[in-house]
Design a protein around this motif. Structure first.
Motif, PDB file in Angstrom:
ATOM      1  N   ILE B  60       0.846  -1.198   0.000  1.00  0.00           N
ATOM      2  CA  ILE B  60       0.000   0.000   0.000  1.00  0.00           C
ATOM      3  C   ILE B  60       0.876   1.240   0.000  1.00  0.00           C
ATOM      4  CG2 ILE B  60      -1.932  -1.087   1.212  1.00  0.00           C
ATOM      5  CD1 ILE B  60      -0.942   0.691   3.668  1.00  0.00           C
ATOM      6  N   TYR B  61       0.401   2.315  -0.588  1.00  0.00           N
ATOM      7  CA  TYR B  61       1.110   3.583  -0.478  1.00  0.00           C
ATOM      8  C   TYR B  61       0.198   4.701   0.058  1.00  0.00           C
ATOM      9  CZ  TYR B  61       4.135   7.490  -0.938  1.00  0.00           C
ATOM     10  OH  TYR B  61       4.878   8.592  -0.609  1.00  0.00           O
ATOM     11  N   CYS B  62      -0.971   4.875  -0.586  1.00  0.00           N
ATOM     12  CA  CYS B  62      -1.828   5.991  -0.161  1.00  0.00           C
ATOM     13  C   CYS B  62      -2.918   5.536   0.816  1.00  0.00           C
ATOM     14  CB  CYS B  62      -2.464   6.676  -1.371  1.00  0.00           C
ATOM     15  SG  CYS B  62      -3.748   5.681  -2.152  1.00  0.00           S
ATOM     16  N   GLY B  63      -3.336   4.289   0.693  1.00  0.00           N
ATOM     17  CA  GLY B  63      -4.358   3.757   1.597  1.00  0.00           C
ATOM     18  C   GLY B  63      -5.753   4.303   1.372  1.00  0.00           C
ATOM     19  N   GLY B  65      -7.119   4.684  -2.079  1.00  0.00           N
ATOM     20  CA  GLY B  65      -7.628   4.441  -3.428  1.00  0.00           C
ATOM     21  C   GLY B  65      -7.110   5.344  -4.523  1.00  0.00           C
ATOM     22  N   ARG B  66      -6.006   6.059  -4.267  1.00  0.00           N
ATOM     23  CA  ARG B  66      -5.549   6.997  -5.281  1.00  0.00           C
ATOM     24  C   ARG B  66      -4.341   6.545  -6.105  1.00  0.00           C
ATOM     25  NH1 ARG B  66      -8.923  10.825  -5.182  1.00  0.00           N
ATOM     26  NH2 ARG B  66      -9.585  11.825  -3.240  1.00  0.00           N
ATOM     27  N   CYS B  67      -3.473   5.717  -5.507  1.00  0.00           N
ATOM     28  CA  CYS B  67      -2.178   5.473  -6.168  1.00  0.00           C
ATOM     29  C   CYS B  67      -2.127   4.174  -6.957  1.00  0.00           C
ATOM     30  CB  CYS B  67      -1.060   5.487  -5.138  1.00  0.00           C
ATOM     31  SG  CYS B  67      -1.070   4.024  -4.080  1.00  0.00           S
ATOM     32  N   THR B  68      -3.032   3.260  -6.746  1.00  0.00           N
ATOM     33  CA  THR B  68      -3.106   1.940  -7.390  1.00  0.00           C
ATOM     34  C   THR B  68      -1.891   1.043  -7.099  1.00  0.00           C
ATOM     35  OG1 THR B  68      -2.137   2.604  -9.515  1.00  0.00           O
ATOM     36  CG2 THR B  68      -4.521   2.832  -9.294  1.00  0.00           C
ATOM     37  N   ASP B  69      -1.108   1.359  -6.094  1.00  0.00           N
ATOM     38  CA  ASP B  69       0.014   0.498  -5.732  1.00  0.00           C
ATOM     39  C   ASP B  69      -0.463  -0.853  -5.192  1.00  0.00           C
ATOM     40  OD1 ASP B  69       2.262   1.785  -6.467  1.00  0.00           O
ATOM     41  OD2 ASP B  69       3.046   2.116  -4.447  1.00  0.00           O
ATOM     42  N   CYS B  70      -1.629  -0.872  -4.581  1.00  0.00           N
ATOM     43  CA  CYS B  70      -2.063  -2.030  -3.796  1.00  0.00           C
ATOM     44  C   CYS B  70      -2.919  -3.020  -4.569  1.00  0.00           C
ATOM     45  CB  CYS B  70      -2.873  -1.527  -2.612  1.00  0.00           C
ATOM     46  SG  CYS B  70      -4.411  -0.746  -3.146  1.00  0.00           S
ATOM     47  N   ARG B  81      -8.282  -2.346  -6.375  1.00  0.00           N
ATOM     48  CA  ARG B  81      -7.599  -1.584  -5.320  1.00  0.00           C
ATOM     49  C   ARG B  81      -8.021  -2.139  -3.957  1.00  0.00           C
ATOM     50  NH1 ARG B  81      -9.390   4.305  -7.019  1.00  0.00           N
ATOM     51  NH2 ARG B  81     -11.220   3.066  -7.511  1.00  0.00           N
ATOM     52  N   CYS B  83      -7.107  -1.440  -0.976  1.00  0.00           N
ATOM     53  CA  CYS B  83      -7.236  -0.577   0.206  1.00  0.00           C
ATOM     54  C   CYS B  83      -8.644  -0.013   0.349  1.00  0.00           C
ATOM     55  CB  CYS B  83      -6.206   0.540   0.184  1.00  0.00           C
ATOM     56  SG  CYS B  83      -6.445   1.733  -1.136  1.00  0.00           S
TER      57      CYS B  83
HETATM   58  S1  FES Z   1      -2.766   2.100  -1.535  1.00  0.00           S
HETATM   59 FE1  FES Z   1      -3.055   3.603  -3.019  1.00  0.00          FE
HETATM   60  S2  FES Z   1      -4.778   2.813  -4.128  1.00  0.00           S
HETATM   61 FE2  FES Z   1      -4.577   1.410  -2.517  1.00  0.00          FE
END
Ligand code: FES
Ligand SMILES: Cc1cc2nc3c(=O)[nH]c(=O)nc-3n(C[C@H](O)[C@H](O)[C@H](O)COP(=O)(O)OP(=O)(O)OC[C@H]3O[C@@H](n4cnc5c(N)ncnc54)[C@H](O)[C@@H]3O)c2cc1C
Ligand code: SF4
Ligand code: SF4
Lengths: 363, 106, 175
Positions: B60-63, B65-70, B81, B83
């Motif tokens: 996770i990066y943003c937690g 729903g914005r960064c799509t890392d997760c 996503r 998170c």
């Molecule tokens: S942690 Fe960024 S979208 Fe889920």
């Protein structure tokens, strides 16, 4: 096409306050948020807020959130959750996607954009490793979802967000190994830094994170001292045994909707970058569009609520709902409360930056 | 890495029913209604996906729903996503490799 | 007993105010050694826009005034040591102190927002502003009333040789 008098985008402290004020004035309001729960950042903030009684100081963010929702309930404000606003057209048509599937257009006489801000990231070798995350993400995990993303944390950034989240990580049972700050002086309120310092958390000013290491997850972080040109000083590296690195490097206003709608931009580095120009009533260069909260310059929840009240009142007034005299009194009072929040050593710069925006005439 | 059972401000972790999820083939428990990412962090899962070219792990990066890392593959659908997606009983969650593949059977 | 460390570089570097900064601020007033009643001690020296301490005090002993960024000042003649301000302050910047509780023991009541909470009679380690271990303390009582909104106030005694130095306790390990 559906029609509403006022559509408020974003149900954080700013949007909620705007919706409440507009509805109280008599306007028919629709409040939309892409989240499945309203409240924006408020429900992660388990600490007591600063300010005065007018700003609900001394009350925890979560409880302010609950109060606002109860008021919205009592006023029977229409709220759409899981509703993402994807665009604003013709200065008044709001394109909303509900539950990720249904596209709806709502024609609004007034639009209040209160979309908040996003956290900045910092690049360094290893920054994309799992375990490196925004401070807000860590705060969401511990306070909303009640899971600890790591046991040993390095916090990057000593502004209020960095120190508040550090404190909350301690409260959640984590160990904060260090807080690094690139500037020679700490950024956050002294009462916040003192609270984590006496809990044993060391601060390193003029320091930054050099790299994160680990195979599948952060296993260590290297920090380094920097000189006055922000260059690492060789030989000052320290390796910290951490499994999590939180980045609290400021926020950037979430302005895409406003700019795509045609609101005129303005650069205000102190307030987080590009923001829509607005006047003291929170109206943008497009007369039917207002803004409030972090989108108009990153500050704090208390200012976001005041700006929201101002925007809601002004929007209702422009629709003819508020008698001139009542408006003037309400406007003055909101302005006074805002000035109080933007006073002192910390507030003065924000007050000046806001004044600089409003000094320009647009629209 | 662990659930926060006792909290000085939020109080004890409320009791909620547990649901069963399957993570990379292993059955696991999650709290009803919690986000997938939270459930996985609670079980100590280290990474959620690997990137396409360099196979670097991501979490996770943003937690919010914005960064799509997760993103992970959930019930055969890639790029979910985690998170901001709640768990459901019987949900099949897989670590995603690259862009993932659609596996939904009709 | 003066206590300095190599890391005592002041509020904006070390994170905690040092004694020089505190002594230079009108906000910080350490109650005199011969004072009988407990008194509020405030360490809020930056003039932030905040005043719940003022509005919370039933004795009107804390004054911030019309400018919300004024420093909060305690009128020690009015303060009766009730401790309401200790939990009301969002900065956790207020505690109560008294030099001589009995014999050579000082008394402190400080805000504490961690779990587990200490219990009456427990021996705890007292810390200074930098979080350094100073001495043993003994818990007299732990106040957790609804009005304090989940901020516990821990009352404890400790050797008064460390009267000014001690401000809080070491966090207890979670098990
Ligand atoms: S942690 Fe960024 S979208 Fe889920
Ligand atoms: C860690 C941390 C600690 C803080 N501590 C304090 C403090 O002690 N005191 C204080 O006063 N302030 C504090 N703040 C600041 C405060 O949280 C923010 O300034 C405040 O939340 C801003 O309110 P807002 O309504 O503008 O934005 P937000 O609270 O971010 O709300 C924005 C809302 O808009 C929604 N949204 C965004 N885009 C769309 C779209 N396209 N469609 C639909 N909905 C959308 C989002 O889902 C969100 O709910 C803190 C912030 C952080 C991150
Ligand atoms: S201890 Fe009680 S009387 Fe003294 S300043 Fe605090 S609230 Fe007022
Ligand atoms: S309530 Fe606390 S932080 Fe606020 S002004 Fe008073 S002493 Fe300072």
């Amino acid at each position: 096409m559906e029609e509403r008098e006022v559509v408020v985008i974003g149900a954080g402290p700013a949007g909620l306050s705007a919706a409440l004020e507009a509805a109280r004035s008599g306007a028919h309001v629709l409040l939309v948020d892409e989240n499945s729960k309203p409240g924006g950042q408020l429900f992660k903030q388990i600490h007591k807020f600063f300010g005065s009684r007018d700003h609900r100081a001394g009350v925890r963010g979560i409880d302010i959130g609950t109060q606002l929702l109860e008021e919205a309930d009592a006023l029977k404000i229409e709220v759409w959750l899981d509703a993402e606003v994807c665009g604003i057209f013709n200065q008044r048509d709001v394109w909303i996607v509900r539950n990720k599937e249904k596209s709806v257009n709502v024609r609004a006489q007034r639009i209040i954009i209160a979309t908040g801000a996003v956290e900045n990231s910092v690049n360094f070798p290893g920054w994309s490793l799992p375990g490196v995350m925004g401070a807000g993400a860590a705060q969401t995990m511990i306070n909303l979802h009640r899971v600890l993303p790591g046991f040993k944390v390095l916090m990057v950034g000593s502004g209020n967000v960095g120190v508040i989240v550090s404190y909350q990580l301690l409260q959640a049972g984590a160990d904060v190994k260090a807080i690094v700050e690139a500037a020679p002086r700490l950024g956050g309120y002294g009462v916040h830094t003192a609270k984590v310092r006496r809990a044993g958390v060391p601060f390193h000013t003029s320091h930054t994170v050099l790299e994160a290491r680990g195979t599948d997850h952060v296993e260590s972080a290297t920090i380094v001292q920097i000189d006055d040109k922000w260059q690492p000083i060789p030989g000052t590296e320290k390796v910290l045994d951490v499994d999590t690195i939180c980045i609290a490097a400021g926020l950037t206003p979430l302005v895409e909707l406003a700019f795509a709608a045609g609101c005129e931009p303005l650069y205000s580095p102190l307030l987080g970058g590009m923001v829509p120009w607005h006047d003291a009533s929170m109206r943008t260069s497009i007369p039917s569009i207002y803004i409030a909260g972090d989108i108009s310059g990153v500050e704090e929840a208390s200012t976001a609520m005041e700006e929201g009240r101002m925007a809601g009142l002004s929007a209702a007034h422009s629709l003819g709902y508020v008698a001139e005299q009542v408006y003037e009194v309400g406007f003055k009072a909101a302005e006074q409360r805002m000035l109080a929040l933007r006073s002192g050593l910390f507030g003065q710069k924000r007050r000046d930056a806001k004044a600089a925006i409003m000094a320009q005439t647009r629209g | 890495m662990q659930r926060i059972i006792e909290h000085p401000v939020l109080g004890p972790l409320p009791d909620v029913p547990m649901v069963k999820i399957i993570v990379d083939g292993e059955p696991m428990e999650a709290r009803e209604g919690e986000m997938i990412a939270a459930a996985l962090i609670a079980t100590g899962k280290k990474y959620f996906r690997k990137t396409i070219k360099t196979h670097e792990p991501r979490g996770i990066y943003c937690g919010i729903g914005r960064c799509t890392d997760c993103v992970m593959t959930v019930n055969g659908i890639p790029n979910v996503r985690t998170c901001i997606t709640p768990v459901e009983d019987g949900m099949v969650i897989e670590t995603q490799m690259g862009y993932g593949v659609w596996k939904q059977e009709q | 007993m003066e206590h300095t460390t190599s890391d005592d570089k002041g509020l904006k570097v070390s994170g905690a105010p040092n004694l020089a900064e505190l002594h230079a601020s009108p906000c910080y007033q350490l109650p005199a050694e011969d004072r009988r009643a407990l008194a509020a001690v405030i360490e809020c020296i930056e003039g932030i826009p905040c005043n719940p301490c003022e509005t919370a005090c039933p004795q009107h002993a804390i004054i911030v005034g019309d400018e919300i960024t004024n420093l909060p000042i305690v009128d020690l003649d009015k303060c009766n040591g009730c401790g309401i301000c200790v939990a009301a302050c969002p900065g956790l910047a207020i505690y109560l102190k008294k030099h001589t509780f009995k014999e050579n023991l000082a008394y402190i009541a400080f805000p504490y927002e961690y779990v587990p909470l200490p219990v009456e009679g427990q021996t705890i380690r007292m810390v200074d502003r930098l979080g350094q271990d100073v001495c043993d303390g003994t818990v007299l009582r732990v106040v957790k009333i609804k009005k304090n909104d989940r901020t516990a106030v821990v009352h404890a005694t400790y050797p008064n040789g460390y009267y000014e130095q001690v401000v809080n306790m070491q966090r207890l390990a979670t098990d």
